[in-house]
Scaffold this active site. Structure first.
Site, PDB file in Angstrom:
ATOM      1  N   LYS A 218      43.143  53.528  56.138  1.00 59.30           N
ATOM      2  CA  LYS A 218      42.939  54.959  55.899  1.00 59.30           C
ATOM      3  C   LYS A 218      41.448  55.292  56.044  1.00 59.30           C
ATOM      4  O   LYS A 218      41.076  56.215  56.742  1.00 59.30           O
ATOM      5  CB  LYS A 218      43.446  55.286  54.486  1.00 59.30           C
ATOM      6  CG  LYS A 218      43.234  56.704  54.057  1.00 59.30           C
ATOM      7  CD  LYS A 218      43.881  56.930  52.689  1.00 59.30           C
ATOM      8  CE  LYS A 218      43.365  58.201  52.057  1.00 59.30           C
ATOM      9  NZ  LYS A 218      43.953  58.456  50.737  1.00 59.30           N
ATOM     10  N   GLU A 224      37.840  43.802  54.134  1.00 61.40           N
ATOM     11  CA  GLU A 224      38.778  42.795  54.658  1.00 61.40           C
ATOM     12  C   GLU A 224      39.295  43.209  56.032  1.00 61.40           C
ATOM     13  O   GLU A 224      39.333  42.419  56.978  1.00 61.40           O
ATOM     14  CB  GLU A 224      39.985  42.645  53.718  1.00 61.40           C
ATOM     15  CG  GLU A 224      39.691  41.970  52.396  1.00 61.40           C
ATOM     16  CD  GLU A 224      39.330  42.946  51.305  1.00 61.40           C
ATOM     17  OE1 GLU A 224      38.859  44.072  51.613  1.00 61.40           O
ATOM     18  OE2 GLU A 224      39.499  42.588  50.119  1.00 61.40           O
ATOM     19  N   GLY A 279      47.013  55.541  49.655  1.00 57.10           N
ATOM     20  CA  GLY A 279      47.282  54.272  50.346  1.00 57.10           C
ATOM     21  C   GLY A 279      48.657  53.700  50.027  1.00 57.10           C
ATOM     22  O   GLY A 279      49.429  53.347  50.916  1.00 57.10           O
ATOM     23  N   ARG A 280      48.989  53.654  48.734  1.00 58.80           N
ATOM     24  CA  ARG A 280      50.261  53.024  48.347  1.00 58.80           C
ATOM     25  C   ARG A 280      51.471  53.904  48.645  1.00 58.80           C
ATOM     26  O   ARG A 280      52.606  53.506  48.410  1.00 58.80           O
ATOM     27  CB  ARG A 280      50.220  52.589  46.882  1.00 58.80           C
ATOM     28  CG  ARG A 280      49.875  53.696  45.898  1.00 58.80           C
ATOM     29  CD  ARG A 280      49.564  53.102  44.520  1.00 58.80           C
ATOM     30  NE  ARG A 280      49.061  54.083  43.577  1.00 58.80           N
ATOM     31  CZ  ARG A 280      47.796  54.487  43.492  1.00 58.80           C
ATOM     32  NH1 ARG A 280      46.906  54.020  44.343  1.00 58.80           N
ATOM     33  NH2 ARG A 280      47.410  55.338  42.571  1.00 58.80           N
ATOM     34  N   GLU A 365      49.279  49.968  40.247  1.00 65.16           N
ATOM     35  CA  GLU A 365      48.067  50.674  40.648  1.00 65.16           C
ATOM     36  C   GLU A 365      48.167  52.136  40.203  1.00 65.16           C
ATOM     37  O   GLU A 365      47.168  52.776  39.902  1.00 65.16           O
ATOM     38  CB  GLU A 365      47.852  50.578  42.166  1.00 65.16           C
ATOM     39  CG  GLU A 365      46.407  50.831  42.574  1.00 65.16           C
ATOM     40  CD  GLU A 365      46.113  50.457  44.004  1.00 65.16           C
ATOM     41  OE1 GLU A 365      45.285  49.552  44.219  1.00 65.16           O
ATOM     42  OE2 GLU A 365      46.691  51.053  44.927  1.00 65.16           O
ATOM     43  N   HIS A 396      67.253  30.709  39.287  1.00 68.09           N
ATOM     44  CA  HIS A 396      66.993  29.273  39.145  1.00 68.09           C
ATOM     45  C   HIS A 396      65.546  28.985  38.793  1.00 68.09           C
ATOM     46  O   HIS A 396      65.124  27.840  38.813  1.00 68.09           O
ATOM     47  CB  HIS A 396      67.380  28.542  40.435  1.00 68.09           C
ATOM     48  CG  HIS A 396      68.843  28.630  40.722  1.00 68.09           C
ATOM     49  ND1 HIS A 396      69.733  27.631  40.366  1.00 68.09           N
ATOM     50  CD2 HIS A 396      69.584  29.625  41.264  1.00 68.09           C
ATOM     51  CE1 HIS A 396      70.958  28.004  40.724  1.00 68.09           C
ATOM     52  NE2 HIS A 396      70.899  29.212  41.266  1.00 68.09           N
ATOM     53  N   LYS A 518      35.058  45.012  43.908  1.00 65.15           N
ATOM     54  CA  LYS A 518      34.628  45.159  45.318  1.00 65.15           C
ATOM     55  C   LYS A 518      33.108  45.246  45.404  1.00 65.15           C
ATOM     56  O   LYS A 518      32.485  44.616  46.245  1.00 65.15           O
ATOM     57  CB  LYS A 518      35.190  46.474  45.886  1.00 65.15           C
ATOM     58  CG  LYS A 518      36.569  46.413  46.443  1.00 65.15           C
ATOM     59  CD  LYS A 518      36.762  47.653  47.325  1.00 65.15           C
ATOM     60  CE  LYS A 518      38.195  48.080  47.426  1.00 65.15           C
ATOM     61  NZ  LYS A 518      38.373  49.373  48.079  1.00 65.15           N
TER      62      LYS A 518
HETATM   63  C1  G6Q Z   1      46.325  52.258  47.559  1.00 66.08           C
HETATM   64  C2  G6Q Z   1      44.961  51.803  47.504  1.00 66.08           C
HETATM   65  C3  G6Q Z   1      44.625  50.589  48.320  1.00 66.08           C
HETATM   66  C4  G6Q Z   1      44.345  50.853  49.788  1.00 66.08           C
HETATM   67  C5  G6Q Z   1      43.634  49.641  50.374  1.00 66.08           C
HETATM   68  C6  G6Q Z   1      43.353  49.783  51.849  1.00 66.08           C
HETATM   69  O1  G6Q Z   1      46.750  53.252  47.028  1.00 66.08           O
HETATM   70  O2  G6Q Z   1      44.135  52.880  47.778  1.00 66.08           O
HETATM   71  O3  G6Q Z   1      45.583  49.573  48.222  1.00 66.08           O
HETATM   72  O4  G6Q Z   1      45.512  51.130  50.467  1.00 66.08           O
HETATM   73  O5  G6Q Z   1      42.447  49.410  49.670  1.00 66.08           O
HETATM   74  O6  G6Q Z   1      42.555  50.885  52.091  1.00 66.08           O
HETATM   75  P1  G6Q Z   1      42.341  51.391  53.559  1.00 66.08           P
HETATM   76  O7  G6Q Z   1      43.630  51.824  54.121  1.00 66.08           O
HETATM   77  O8  G6Q Z   1      41.354  52.516  53.460  1.00 66.08           O
HETATM   78  O9  G6Q Z   1      41.780  50.243  54.344  1.00 66.08           O
END
Ligand code: G6Q
Length: 553
Positions: A218, A224, A279-280, A365, A396, A518
């Site tokens: 996003k 990463e 994001g989620r 989250e 199990h 972070k």
């Molecule tokens: C979700 C969070 C988080 C996010 C990641 C990736 O609600 O905001 O999990 O999706 O940190 O972020 P980017 O899509 O910006 O790389």
């Protein structure tokens, strides 16, 4: 207080106090087994059937939960007292209910298949959503048909999604869950972890001539993802040489056109979305491109339609009939009155093996918060620790603790009546289903001392074989795990999470908690560039870093 908060603490709500009184007087001693014996209508009273847009149904059986009529009524009152309906209206009106980040929470606009006007800041977002969907449709059809070719003229065979968190968990879960619908000539891979092993192992399995990388971020600034994407680009160029070839092998799923272009991706190969998509909650957006490539656009559309149908249910049904509301309220009941700390989700469905991991982010989250929407510290427990694994495997391993441990673990069990793989005359499916029914029954009914004794067990063994029972489960029975069903099921949990957050009076839509680590990692990262010992941290961190420097040299 924020605009979206009309009360301070959930514990101040009149129905909360009443629930506490009922819990203390009788609620904590309720026996679900006895309630069933006393009420032949209990199943009908506490189960709800959801009808999807395609006519398929999902049965939610809440009747094995530790509630009676009075408690159910008070839980509904709790939703009313917490003004859930007002918050829901603001949520669906595109208001900035994520007030700490000044954002609307409007992923519902991504599954607006009926093309309603849906506005953020006075502007209808539907045309933009539709145009991105049209772009994804066109692109995915080209890739799947082979019209889109790699730089040496070959058809794409490998799709690699590079993203993390919300830009990974949804696509991974959905591609796995809907594998039955996939074009098996394509393979999809997901690279998320900064651990070089993740990308190294994927690169070993693919070929630069036939691979398409989807850089899913996003913000397009996530450490990463940027590092993994650069590694992928370097690996690709080792063979392809000319950076002009990147256009055929890298696309971006992002809101940040500037950074996408800097990375070297042609803006026409960017699939956008807006900052009102958390994001989620982004699997419904351009972040879902890997899903579309894998299962085809038509199936993705069904997935969106199923999701939209659950949105419709959530916004239109009365609180008493509202399935996600009931689920969320039961979670509050266990969390805050029984003191339950966890929420188990066990899909009796191998295709759903990443579903609990997906829900972990969605729930934890969103509701792992300790400040109210009125900026006060909450005086009660919030987000449950969600965990799970597919059954029957989980039976199990950790089900022992669920059956006989000292903790109350509310559990959701999910089963599809029709298997996509009815092999051996459906034998596997019947065995799977029998476990689905048996586990929920056993958790509720338990086994008494007298029963254990009657089995002829020696006296010293008797206490070890007793099952207290009365352990709550919600059984979710779907007809078949189709794209439409999965869409609806995810949205059930989204609005379940919303309901919890509304009652707890927290902002379920920010995630500042992931920031601190972070920032620290960034500054420590610089200290790892040389061998000089460090001394500016606490004693433990200094010693660990210095030992690492010695061992990794
Ligand atoms: C979700 C969070 C988080 C996010 C990641 C990736 O609600 O905001 O999990 O999706 O940190 O972020 P980017 O899509 O910006 O790389």
């Amino acid at each position: 207080m924020s605009t979206f908060s009309t009360f301070s603490q959930a514990t101040d709500l009149p129905s909360w106090a009443k629930l506490q009184a009922v819990f203390d007087a009788s609620g904590k001693h309720l026996s679900v087994k006895e309630l069933f014996a006393a009420d032949p209508d209990r199943f009908t009273k506490y189960s709800r059937t959801f009808t999807n847009y395609d006519g398929s149904e999902i049965l939610f059986d809440f009747s094995k939960n530790i509630i009676d009529d009075k408690i159910f009524e008070l839980l509904i009152d709790l939703a009313k007292d917490a003004d859930l309906e007002t918050l829901r209206a603001a949520f669906f009106a595109g208001e900035k209910i994520n007030f700490t980040e000044e954002r609307a929470v409007y992923h519902m606009a991504l599954r607006n298949q009926s093309n309603k006007v849906m506005k953020v800041d006075g502007i209808d977002v539907a045309p933009e959503v539709n145009s991105v969907l049209a772009h994804m449709k066109e692109f995915s059809e080209e890739v799947r048909s082979g019209a889109w070719k790699g730089y040496t003229g070959k058809k794409i065979q490998h799709i690699v999604n590079i993203g993390i968190g919300g830009s990974d968990l949804g696509p991974v879960m959905v591609t796995e869950a809907l594998k039955h619908y996939a074009d098996r000539s394509l393979s999809v891979y997901f690279v998320s972890n900064i651990d070089g092993t993740h990308i190294a192992e994927v690169l070993r399995s693919i070929d630069p001539e036939t691979t398409l990388f989807l850089v899913a971020s996003k913000t397009f600034t996530t450490a990463e993802t940027c590092t993994n994407a650069n590694t992928a680009k370097a690996w690709f160029l080792e063979t392809a040489k000319d950076s002009a070839h990147i256009a055929k092998h890298f696309v971006a799923l992002s809101t940040n056109a500037v950074e996408v272009e800097k990375f070297g991706i042609d803006p026409k190969n960017m699939f956008g979305f807006e900052n009102w998509v958390g994001g989620r909650y982004s699997v419904w957006s351009a972040i879902g491109l890997s899903v579309i490539l894998y299962i085809g656009y038509d199936n993705f559309e069904k997935f969106l339609k199923g999701a939209e149908a659950m949105d419709k249910h959530f916004t239109e049904q009365s609180l008493e009939m509202n399935i996600p509301v009931i689920g969320g309220l039961l979670s509050v009941w266990y969390n805050n009155f029984f003191g339950a700390q966890t929420h188990l989700v066990a899909p009796f469905d191998q295709y759903l093996h990443r579903f609990p991991a997906y829900l972990q982010q969605l729930s934890m989250e969103s509701n792992g918060k300790s400040v109210t929407r009125g900026n006060e510290t909450v005086k009660y427990s919030t987000g449950a620790i969600l965990f799970g694994e597919p059954a029957t495997n989980s039976q199990h391993s950790f089900f022992q603790l669920v059956h006989q441990g000292t903790k109350l673990i509310p559990a959701d069990f999910i089963l599809a009546a029709q298997s996509h793989n009815p092999i051996e005359g459906n034998l596997h499916q019947r065995m799977l289903a029998s476990n689905f029914f048996a586990q929920a029954e056993a958790l509720m009914v338990g086994k008494t001392e007298a029963e254990v004794r009657a089995e002829g067990n020696p006296e010293n063994i008797v206490p070890h074989k007793v099952f207290s029972g009365n352990r709550p489960t919600t059984s979710i029975l779907v007809q078949k795990m189709t794209p439409a069903t999965l869409g609806a099921l995810i949205v059930y949990y989204e609005h379940f999470t919303f309901t919890e957050g509304a009652v707890w009076n927290i902002n379920s839509y920010d995630q500042f908690g992931v920031e601190l680590g972070k920032v620290l990692a960034k500054s420590i990262g610089k200290q790892l560039d040389d061998a000089a010992p460090v001394s500016n941290h606490d004693g433990s961190t200094n010693a660990l870093i210095n030992q690492f420097k010695m061992w990794s040299a």
